[in-house]
Design a protein around this motif. Structure first.
Motif, PDB file in Angstrom:
ATOM      1  N   ARG A 144      35.059  -9.323 -47.263  1.00 41.48           N
ATOM      2  CA  ARG A 144      36.028  -8.757 -48.212  1.00 41.48           C
ATOM      3  C   ARG A 144      36.670  -9.863 -49.044  1.00 41.48           C
ATOM      4  O   ARG A 144      36.905  -9.692 -50.243  1.00 41.48           O
ATOM      5  CB  ARG A 144      37.125  -7.971 -47.466  1.00 41.48           C
ATOM      6  CG  ARG A 144      36.671  -6.686 -46.827  1.00 41.48           C
ATOM      7  CD  ARG A 144      36.328  -5.588 -47.816  1.00 41.48           C
ATOM      8  NE  ARG A 144      37.469  -5.017 -48.464  1.00 41.48           N
ATOM      9  CZ  ARG A 144      37.916  -3.786 -48.300  1.00 41.48           C
ATOM     10  NH1 ARG A 144      37.296  -2.976 -47.464  1.00 41.48           N
ATOM     11  NH2 ARG A 144      38.950  -3.358 -48.962  1.00 41.48           N
ATOM     12  N   HIS A 181      28.369  -0.956 -54.596  1.00 38.96           N
ATOM     13  CA  HIS A 181      29.471  -0.560 -53.710  1.00 38.96           C
ATOM     14  C   HIS A 181      29.311   0.898 -53.270  1.00 38.96           C
ATOM     15  O   HIS A 181      29.501   1.225 -52.094  1.00 38.96           O
ATOM     16  CB  HIS A 181      30.814  -0.749 -54.413  1.00 38.96           C
ATOM     17  CG  HIS A 181      31.207  -2.182 -54.541  1.00 38.96           C
ATOM     18  ND1 HIS A 181      32.419  -2.563 -55.044  1.00 38.96           N
ATOM     19  CD2 HIS A 181      30.565  -3.335 -54.241  1.00 38.96           C
ATOM     20  CE1 HIS A 181      32.502  -3.887 -55.046  1.00 38.96           C
ATOM     21  NE2 HIS A 181      31.379  -4.367 -54.569  1.00 38.96           N
ATOM     22  N   ARG A 182      28.972   1.769 -54.205  1.00 37.56           N
ATOM     23  CA  ARG A 182      28.795   3.184 -53.860  1.00 37.56           C
ATOM     24  C   ARG A 182      27.634   3.379 -52.880  1.00 37.56           C
ATOM     25  O   ARG A 182      27.730   4.165 -51.938  1.00 37.56           O
ATOM     26  CB  ARG A 182      28.569   4.014 -55.119  1.00 37.56           C
ATOM     27  CG  ARG A 182      29.839   4.259 -55.925  1.00 37.56           C
ATOM     28  CD  ARG A 182      29.659   5.312 -57.010  1.00 37.56           C
ATOM     29  NE  ARG A 182      28.598   5.028 -57.955  1.00 37.56           N
ATOM     30  CZ  ARG A 182      28.737   4.258 -59.058  1.00 37.56           C
ATOM     31  NH1 ARG A 182      29.903   3.737 -59.348  1.00 37.56           N
ATOM     32  NH2 ARG A 182      27.717   4.062 -59.865  1.00 37.56           N
ATOM     33  N   ASN A 235      28.642   2.250 -49.392  1.00 39.61           N
ATOM     34  CA  ASN A 235      29.526   3.216 -48.754  1.00 39.61           C
ATOM     35  C   ASN A 235      28.775   4.450 -48.285  1.00 39.61           C
ATOM     36  O   ASN A 235      29.113   5.044 -47.270  1.00 39.61           O
ATOM     37  CB  ASN A 235      30.662   3.615 -49.702  1.00 39.61           C
ATOM     38  CG  ASN A 235      31.808   2.664 -49.608  1.00 39.61           C
ATOM     39  OD1 ASN A 235      32.278   2.353 -48.518  1.00 39.61           O
ATOM     40  ND2 ASN A 235      32.254   2.171 -50.738  1.00 39.61           N
ATOM     41  N   ARG A 236      27.745   4.822 -49.020  1.00 38.75           N
ATOM     42  CA  ARG A 236      27.011   6.029 -48.656  1.00 38.75           C
ATOM     43  C   ARG A 236      25.998   5.789 -47.538  1.00 38.75           C
ATOM     44  O   ARG A 236      25.899   6.569 -46.605  1.00 38.75           O
ATOM     45  CB  ARG A 236      26.291   6.577 -49.886  1.00 38.75           C
ATOM     46  CG  ARG A 236      25.581   7.858 -49.596  1.00 38.75           C
ATOM     47  CD  ARG A 236      25.071   8.507 -50.846  1.00 38.75           C
ATOM     48  NE  ARG A 236      24.413   9.758 -50.512  1.00 38.75           N
ATOM     49  CZ  ARG A 236      23.734  10.461 -51.365  1.00 38.75           C
ATOM     50  NH1 ARG A 236      23.633  10.057 -52.609  1.00 38.75           N
ATOM     51  NH2 ARG A 236      23.174  11.580 -51.000  1.00 38.75           N
ATOM     52  N   ARG A 239      32.580  -4.102 -50.045  1.00 41.97           N
ATOM     53  CA  ARG A 239      33.798  -3.295 -49.908  1.00 41.97           C
ATOM     54  C   ARG A 239      33.544  -1.903 -49.337  1.00 41.97           C
ATOM     55  O   ARG A 239      34.053  -0.905 -49.839  1.00 41.97           O
ATOM     56  CB  ARG A 239      34.538  -3.199 -51.231  1.00 41.97           C
ATOM     57  CG  ARG A 239      34.947  -4.553 -51.781  1.00 41.97           C
ATOM     58  CD  ARG A 239      35.841  -4.483 -52.973  1.00 41.97           C
ATOM     59  NE  ARG A 239      37.144  -3.901 -52.700  1.00 41.97           N
ATOM     60  CZ  ARG A 239      38.170  -4.537 -52.132  1.00 41.97           C
ATOM     61  NH1 ARG A 239      38.037  -5.772 -51.745  1.00 41.97           N
ATOM     62  NH2 ARG A 239      39.322  -3.931 -51.954  1.00 41.97           N
ATOM     63  N   MET A 240      32.734  -1.863 -48.256  1.00 46.77           N
ATOM     64  CA  MET A 240      32.563  -0.592 -47.564  1.00 46.77           C
ATOM     65  C   MET A 240      33.953  -0.145 -47.117  1.00 46.77           C
ATOM     66  O   MET A 240      34.735  -0.947 -46.620  1.00 46.77           O
ATOM     67  CB  MET A 240      31.651  -0.744 -46.344  1.00 46.77           C
ATOM     68  CG  MET A 240      31.458   0.557 -45.577  1.00 46.77           C
ATOM     69  SD  MET A 240      30.502   0.362 -44.064  1.00 46.77           S
ATOM     70  CE  MET A 240      28.899   0.030 -44.738  1.00 46.77           C
ATOM     71  N   HIS A 241      34.252   1.131 -47.316  1.00 44.62           N
ATOM     72  CA  HIS A 241      35.559   1.646 -46.905  1.00 44.62           C
ATOM     73  C   HIS A 241      35.786   1.299 -45.438  1.00 44.62           C
ATOM     74  O   HIS A 241      34.903   1.503 -44.601  1.00 44.62           O
ATOM     75  CB  HIS A 241      35.640   3.156 -47.095  1.00 44.62           C
ATOM     76  CG  HIS A 241      35.650   3.565 -48.530  1.00 44.62           C
ATOM     77  ND1 HIS A 241      36.738   3.362 -49.344  1.00 44.62           N
ATOM     78  CD2 HIS A 241      34.705   4.141 -49.294  1.00 44.62           C
ATOM     79  CE1 HIS A 241      36.453   3.807 -50.552  1.00 44.62           C
ATOM     80  NE2 HIS A 241      35.216   4.275 -50.556  1.00 44.62           N
ATOM     81  N   PHE A 242      36.977   0.799 -45.139  1.00 46.85           N
ATOM     82  CA  PHE A 242      37.245   0.332 -43.785  1.00 46.85           C
ATOM     83  C   PHE A 242      37.089   1.443 -42.752  1.00 46.85           C
ATOM     84  O   PHE A 242      36.559   1.207 -41.667  1.00 46.85           O
ATOM     85  CB  PHE A 242      38.641  -0.302 -43.684  1.00 46.85           C
ATOM     86  CG  PHE A 242      38.899  -0.850 -42.323  1.00 46.85           C
ATOM     87  CD1 PHE A 242      38.231  -1.978 -41.873  1.00 46.85           C
ATOM     88  CD2 PHE A 242      39.782  -0.221 -41.464  1.00 46.85           C
ATOM     89  CE1 PHE A 242      38.448  -2.475 -40.604  1.00 46.85           C
ATOM     90  CE2 PHE A 242      40.007  -0.718 -40.188  1.00 46.85           C
ATOM     91  CZ  PHE A 242      39.344  -1.850 -39.758  1.00 46.85           C
ATOM     92  N   ALA A 243      37.523   2.649 -43.058  1.00 53.31           N
ATOM     93  CA  ALA A 243      37.401   3.746 -42.089  1.00 53.31           C
ATOM     94  C   ALA A 243      35.930   4.020 -41.765  1.00 53.31           C
ATOM     95  O   ALA A 243      35.569   4.235 -40.601  1.00 53.31           O
ATOM     96  CB  ALA A 243      38.064   5.009 -42.629  1.00 53.31           C
ATOM     97  N   ARG A 244      35.067   4.002 -42.781  1.00 50.79           N
ATOM     98  CA  ARG A 244      33.624   4.200 -42.551  1.00 50.79           C
ATOM     99  C   ARG A 244      33.059   3.045 -41.733  1.00 50.79           C
ATOM    100  O   ARG A 244      32.252   3.248 -40.830  1.00 50.79           O
ATOM    101  CB  ARG A 244      32.863   4.281 -43.869  1.00 50.79           C
ATOM    102  CG  ARG A 244      32.993   5.580 -44.576  1.00 50.79           C
ATOM    103  CD  ARG A 244      32.239   5.478 -45.916  1.00 50.79           C
ATOM    104  NE  ARG A 244      32.180   6.748 -46.556  1.00 50.79           N
ATOM    105  CZ  ARG A 244      31.152   7.586 -46.458  1.00 50.79           C
ATOM    106  NH1 ARG A 244      30.110   7.256 -45.767  1.00 50.79           N
ATOM    107  NH2 ARG A 244      31.194   8.737 -47.060  1.00 50.79           N
ATOM    108  N   TYR A 245      33.474   1.834 -42.093  1.00 53.05           N
ATOM    109  CA  TYR A 245      32.990   0.663 -41.378  1.00 53.05           C
ATOM    110  C   TYR A 245      33.410   0.732 -39.911  1.00 53.05           C
ATOM    111  O   TYR A 245      32.593   0.513 -39.013  1.00 53.05           O
ATOM    112  CB  TYR A 245      33.523  -0.618 -42.037  1.00 53.05           C
ATOM    113  CG  TYR A 245      33.099  -1.857 -41.296  1.00 53.05           C
ATOM    114  CD1 TYR A 245      31.805  -2.332 -41.405  1.00 53.05           C
ATOM    115  CD2 TYR A 245      33.981  -2.533 -40.465  1.00 53.05           C
ATOM    116  CE1 TYR A 245      31.396  -3.454 -40.721  1.00 53.05           C
ATOM    117  CE2 TYR A 245      33.583  -3.642 -39.774  1.00 53.05           C
ATOM    118  CZ  TYR A 245      32.291  -4.113 -39.903  1.00 53.05           C
ATOM    119  OH  TYR A 245      31.894  -5.210 -39.200  1.00 53.05           O
TER     120      TYR A 245
END
Length: 169
Positions: A34, A57-58, A61-62, A89-95
């Motif tokens: 990050r 980034h998208r 995340n997907r 920058r994968m969303h932290f909650a997903r990570y």
């Protein structure tokens, strides 16, 4: 990787320690990624990448969470996957949702002797690649067979009929 300080300890303690080690290591790697992204965004290079960076980034995340979880079953790829997840920058909650089962898996592999099994297989491969490949194929076939039997049994108990169960009249 040796953890001599865990030798002779109760199994639950060994597993918990390895889980914490995996958690701390991958969190640090993610946050370093990050930081790299934050630095890149402040440069002219980010302007040149423009929309391509946002598309990447998208995509991360997907499709990234399964890669994060599965990376724990690899040797030498984990750090790159976690660094990329942070840098993209994968969303932290997903990570976090992908990382926790991965940490549990990694701790299980190391605490239950999975690396010893891998070492035995590797030595077998060095002595006889054909035999090692045959053993790996047999193990895979048994696992797939067990999965199919389990699915068919579940389908029968739930009342769903499989194509094999139907008879043409």
């Amino acid at each position: 990787m040796e953890y001599g300080f865990l030798e002779g300890r109760p199994m639950w303690l060994v597993y918990a320690a390895l889980f914490v080690i995996a958690f701390a290591r991958t969190q640090a790697t993610y946050w370093i990624g990050r930081s790299v992204d934050a630095g890149v965004r402040r440069t002219r290079y980010a302007e040149r990448l423009g929309d391509r960076l946002e598309r990447a980034h998208r995509l991360i995340n997907r499709f990234g969470p399964p890669a994060v979880t599965l990376s724990y079953m690899t040797v030498g790829v984990q750090t790159a996957v976690h660094l990329a997840a942070g840098a993209m920058r994968m969303h932290f909650a997903r990570y976090l949702a992908a990382m926790l089962p991965g940490c549990a898996l990694w701790a299980a592999i190391y605490s239950l002797g999975g690396m010893a099994v891998l070492a035995v297989w590797w030595n077998m491969f060095l002595d006889s690649p054909a035999l090692a490949t045959t053993v790996a194929a047999l193990v895979a076939a048994v696992l797939v067979g067990a999965l199919l039997v389990r699915r068919r049994a579940a389908a029968r108990t739930s009342g769903a009929s499989s194509p094999e169960d139907t008879v043409a009249t």
